[in-house]
Design an enzyme around this catalytic site. Structure first.
Site, PDB file in Angstrom:
ATOM      1  N   LYS A 120       0.863  -1.193   0.000  1.00 12.51           N
ATOM      2  CA  LYS A 120       0.000   0.000   0.000  1.00 12.51           C
ATOM      3  C   LYS A 120       0.891   1.231   0.000  1.00 12.51           C
ATOM      4  O   LYS A 120       1.998   1.220   0.537  1.00 12.51           O
ATOM      5  CB  LYS A 120      -0.895   0.019   1.239  1.00 12.51           C
ATOM      6  CG  LYS A 120      -2.091   0.923   1.108  1.00 12.51           C
ATOM      7  CD  LYS A 120      -3.258   0.226   0.438  1.00 12.51           C
ATOM      8  CE  LYS A 120      -4.486   1.107   0.366  1.00 12.51           C
ATOM      9  NZ  LYS A 120      -5.701   0.334   0.133  1.00 12.51           N
ATOM     10  N   THR A 204     -15.138  -2.630  -6.757  1.00 12.50           N
ATOM     11  CA  THR A 204     -15.195  -2.679  -5.290  1.00 12.50           C
ATOM     12  C   THR A 204     -16.655  -2.759  -4.861  1.00 12.50           C
ATOM     13  O   THR A 204     -17.045  -3.595  -4.037  1.00 12.50           O
ATOM     14  CB  THR A 204     -14.485  -1.453  -4.686  1.00 12.50           C
ATOM     15  OG1 THR A 204     -13.155  -1.409  -5.218  1.00 12.50           O
ATOM     16  CG2 THR A 204     -14.419  -1.525  -3.172  1.00 12.50           C
TER      17      THR A 204
HETATM   18  N1  LIG Z   1     -11.258   2.370  -4.628  1.00  8.81           N
HETATM   19  C1  LIG Z   1     -11.080   1.078  -4.436  1.00  8.81           C
HETATM   20  O1  LIG Z   1     -10.915   0.312  -5.381  1.00  8.81           O
HETATM   21  C2  LIG Z   1     -11.108   0.503  -3.056  1.00  8.81           C
HETATM   22  C3  LIG Z   1     -11.378   1.271  -1.957  1.00  8.81           C
HETATM   23  N2  LIG Z   1     -11.431   0.699  -0.722  1.00  8.81           N
HETATM   24  C4  LIG Z   1     -11.687   1.485   0.471  1.00  8.81           C
HETATM   25  O2  LIG Z   1     -12.952   2.123   0.383  1.00  8.81           O
HETATM   26  C5  LIG Z   1     -12.915   3.345   1.133  1.00  8.81           C
HETATM   27  C6  LIG Z   1     -13.354   4.478   0.224  1.00  8.81           C
HETATM   28  O3  LIG Z   1     -12.460   4.518  -0.883  1.00  8.81           O
HETATM   29  P1  LIG Z   1     -12.892   5.179  -2.271  1.00  8.81           P
HETATM   30  O4  LIG Z   1     -14.357   5.110  -2.430  1.00  8.81           O
HETATM   31  O5  LIG Z   1     -12.003   4.602  -3.286  1.00  8.81           O
HETATM   32  O6  LIG Z   1     -12.432   6.674  -2.016  1.00  8.81           O
HETATM   33  P2  LIG Z   1     -12.942   7.993  -2.752  1.00  8.81           P
HETATM   34  O7  LIG Z   1     -11.830   8.950  -2.649  1.00  8.81           O
HETATM   35  O8  LIG Z   1     -13.470   7.694  -4.100  1.00  8.81           O
HETATM   36  O9  LIG Z   1     -14.158   8.460  -1.827  1.00  8.81           O
HETATM   37  C7  LIG Z   1     -13.994   8.701  -0.458  1.00  8.81           C
HETATM   38  C8  LIG Z   1     -15.346   9.125   0.096  1.00  8.81           C
HETATM   39  O10 LIG Z   1     -15.222   9.200   1.518  1.00  8.81           O
HETATM   40  C9  LIG Z   1     -15.627  10.503   1.940  1.00  8.81           C
HETATM   41  N3  LIG Z   1     -14.892  10.881   3.134  1.00  8.81           N
HETATM   42  C10 LIG Z   1     -13.621  11.314   3.231  1.00  8.81           C
HETATM   43  N4  LIG Z   1     -13.323  11.597   4.508  1.00  8.81           N
HETATM   44  C11 LIG Z   1     -14.442  11.320   5.222  1.00  8.81           C
HETATM   45  C12 LIG Z   1     -14.783  11.393   6.593  1.00  8.81           C
HETATM   46  N5  LIG Z   1     -13.893  11.831   7.499  1.00  8.81           N
HETATM   47  N6  LIG Z   1     -16.031  11.017   6.972  1.00  8.81           N
HETATM   48  C13 LIG Z   1     -16.917  10.585   6.044  1.00  8.81           C
HETATM   49  N7  LIG Z   1     -16.662  10.501   4.743  1.00  8.81           N
HETATM   50  C14 LIG Z   1     -15.439  10.853   4.340  1.00  8.81           C
HETATM   51  C15 LIG Z   1     -15.312  11.401   0.764  1.00  8.81           C
HETATM   52  O11 LIG Z   1     -16.028  12.623   0.851  1.00  8.81           O
HETATM   53  C16 LIG Z   1     -15.781  10.497  -0.373  1.00  8.81           C
HETATM   54  O12 LIG Z   1     -17.181  10.553  -0.488  1.00  8.81           O
HETATM   55  C17 LIG Z   1     -11.492   3.469   1.659  1.00  8.81           C
HETATM   56  O13 LIG Z   1     -11.407   2.929   2.953  1.00  8.81           O
HETATM   57  C18 LIG Z   1     -10.706   2.607   0.694  1.00  8.81           C
HETATM   58  O14 LIG Z   1      -9.479   2.165   1.226  1.00  8.81           O
HETATM   59  C19 LIG Z   1     -11.266  -0.642  -0.553  1.00  8.81           C
HETATM   60  C20 LIG Z   1     -11.024  -1.449  -1.614  1.00  8.81           C
HETATM   61  C21 LIG Z   1     -10.854  -0.944  -2.948  1.00  8.81           C
HETATM   62  O1  LIG Z   2      -6.828  -2.739  -6.659  1.00 10.90           O
HETATM   63  C1  LIG Z   2      -5.890  -2.963  -5.935  1.00 10.90           C
HETATM   64  O2  LIG Z   2      -4.858  -3.495  -6.293  1.00 10.90           O
HETATM   65  C2  LIG Z   2      -5.924  -2.572  -4.477  1.00 10.90           C
HETATM   66  C3  LIG Z   2      -7.138  -1.871  -4.020  1.00 10.90           C
HETATM   67  C4  LIG Z   2      -6.920  -1.447  -2.592  1.00 10.90           C
HETATM   68  O3  LIG Z   2      -6.094  -0.605  -2.330  1.00 10.90           O
HETATM   69  C5  LIG Z   2      -7.666  -2.075  -1.525  1.00 10.90           C
HETATM   70  O4  LIG Z   2      -8.261  -3.143  -1.724  1.00 10.90           O
HETATM   71  O5  LIG Z   2      -7.664  -1.529  -0.401  1.00 10.90           O
END
Ligand SMILES: NC(=O)C1=CN([C@@H]2O[C@H](COP(=O)(O)OP(=O)(O)OC[C@H]3O[C@@H](n4cnc5c(N)ncnc54)[C@H](O)[C@@H]3O)[C@@H](O)[C@H]2O)C=CC1
Ligand SMILES: O=C(O)CCC(=O)C(=O)O
Length: 428
Positions: A120, A204
């Protein structure tokens, strides 16, 4: 640290929930290894990443000044294969968080049987306050700084919070200037025209739905008609809201970093998607918003934290009304909260299982890049569903058979192959 010292620290922590994400991850790893009968050396190997690189990245800002950003790349364990995991751009990124995130990636890849260990990366920055050009310079600078330790057979980055396919494209371009011949599979989550996989952007969320459906079967719930609250409206949360809405669930709550919206009759998801910006921000446009903490305890059947760590804690766990918590975010529930929820019968689908759809389709992207042959959306979806359903069933069966919570069961399943591979290699 001896087992006794570990136990004393563990006891102290349990009475006062000041658990760091790294320490709580170490605690579950320790218990999981102990349950499987592994020696203390195994824990010593797995309690921290094998490698952590800290980098300082000078970036020329648009006003002519130079800002130096701190970034990290952690590689937890590469016994099975190259390390794999996203890159986070966020003001709260720390060394400790990146380490824990890399460890969760290892466990995720272990559960789903991907030929990877966990990695990561993260940069302490606020992309919401940076221009497009500044972000490009930062992304390229980060790749130059970590280029020695990453690559398609070493460590393969991907998107995470506040990073997206555009940032992956700049990173891939920068990498291809440094290492001309091995660029396509260096990073996943790329735009389709640069070798991305169909389905990666929504993977995801698709994975979360697959896991949610299995959990709903266990609880005798139907997705259609269920009330769902989703915290976070970014990549994971917004696609999820759309898919659930299309499946006939009632999405009654959503949130972003600035607040939350809740309507027991169901929110107009298409309208909110239309109004949201590229950082997943939408709630500031509504005066009726409540706080994120208020949202989590509103009535619903299924709660999906899809934002950041430590959202469900000892403070609010008893007030959570959902029957099922599906962790789309990494690390949203503390260990004490996990216990409180499990004791009251809430089924938790832990992060390392629930959000693994992202890395599964990233793996498909890497395989397609290596083959130079690209799959249809149907192939991607079918393979994703097969892996995730089998993973859910294995973790759930382990939890039932051993009488343990789903998080511990997931860690036990996820760690097993990594321990075997490390042992065959003669590391432990
Ligand atoms: N993007 C991916 O492929 C993956 C993401 N994740 C996890 O999913 C979660 C969200 O990631 P993404 O959707 O990719 O990020 P993103 O950047 O697309 O969206 C993040 C969201 O969380 C909100 N946010 C940020 N700080 C916040 C807070 N303090 N309280 C409430 N909401 C808040 C933002 O406003 C936004 O709506 C993270 O924990 C990430 O590690 C897990 C696996 C894969
Ligand atoms: O797509 C990947 O390789 C990793 C996504 C990721 O950062 C996560 O699953 O938290």
């Amino acid at each position: 640290m001896s087992v006794k010292q570990f136990e004393i620290r563990k006891e102290k922590r349990e009475t006062n929930e000041q658990l760091s994400v790294l320490e709580s991850t170490q605690q579950v790893i320790h218990t999981a290894l102990e349950n499987m009968g592994y020696r203390q050396e195994v824990y010593e190997l797995l309690k921290e990443p094998l490698r952590l690189l800290t980098v300082r990245i000078p970036v020329r800002m648009d006003d002519g000044s130079v800002r130096v950003f701190t970034g990290y790349r952690a590689q937890h364990n590469d016994a099975i294969g190259p390390t794999k995991g996203g890159i986070r751009f966020h003001p709260n990124v720390t060394e400790e968080e990146v380490k824990a995130l890399s460890m969760w990636m290892s466990i995720k890849c272990g559960i789903t049987g991907l030929p990877y260990g966990g990695g990561k990366g993260g940069i302490q920055c606020d992309p919401r306050e940076m221009s497009f050009q500044e972000l490009e310079r930062l992304s390229r600078g980060y790749v130059r700084a970590i280029s020695q330790i990453v690559g398609p057979t070493k460590d393969i980055p991907a998107p995470d919070v506040f990073t997206n396919s555009q940032i992956m494209a700049w990173m891939m371009d920068e990498y291809s200037r440094i290492r001309e011949f091995d660029s396509p599979g260096f990073i996943t989550g790329k735009p389709l025209v640069l070798g991305g996989s169909v389905g990666r952007e929504s993977s995801t969320a698709k994975g979360v739905i697959i896991a949610m459906k299995e959990a709903a079967k266990v609880k005798g719930l139907e997705i259609r008609g269920s009330k769902v609250i989703i915290q976070g409206f970014g990549n994971a949360g917004s696609f999820l809201a759309k898919f659930l809405h299309d499946e006939g669930a009632k999405v009654v709550g959503i949130s972003d970093a600035y607040g939350a919206l809740y309507d027991p009759e169901g929110l107009d998801i298409d309208y909110l998607l239309d109004k949201r910006d590229s950082f997943g921000t939408v709630t500031r446009q509504f005066s009726s918003r409540i706080t994120n903490q208020e949202l989590l305890i509103q009535p619903c059947d299924i709660l999906v934290p899809a934002a950041l760590e430590n959202q469900i804690t000892e403070e609010n766990a008893a007030d959570i009304q959902a029957q099922i918590v599906v962790e789309a975010a990494n690390g949203p529930t503390t260990l004490r909260a996990t216990e409180i929820l499990t004791e009251k019968g809430t089924l938790i689908v832990p992060d390392v299982l629930a959000n693994s759809g992202g890395v599964i389709v990233s793996y498909f992207e890497w395989v397609q890049n290596n083959q130079g042959y690209y799959w249809t959306e149907e192939e991607v979806d079918t393979k994703l569903e097969a892996i995730l359903t089998a993973s859910f069933l294995q973790v759930h069966q382990t939890a039932i058979t051993r009488g343990i919570n789903m998080r511990l069961a997931a860690y036990m399943v996820g760690l097993k192959k990594m321990v075997e591979a490390s042992s065959f290699r003669g590391w432990i």
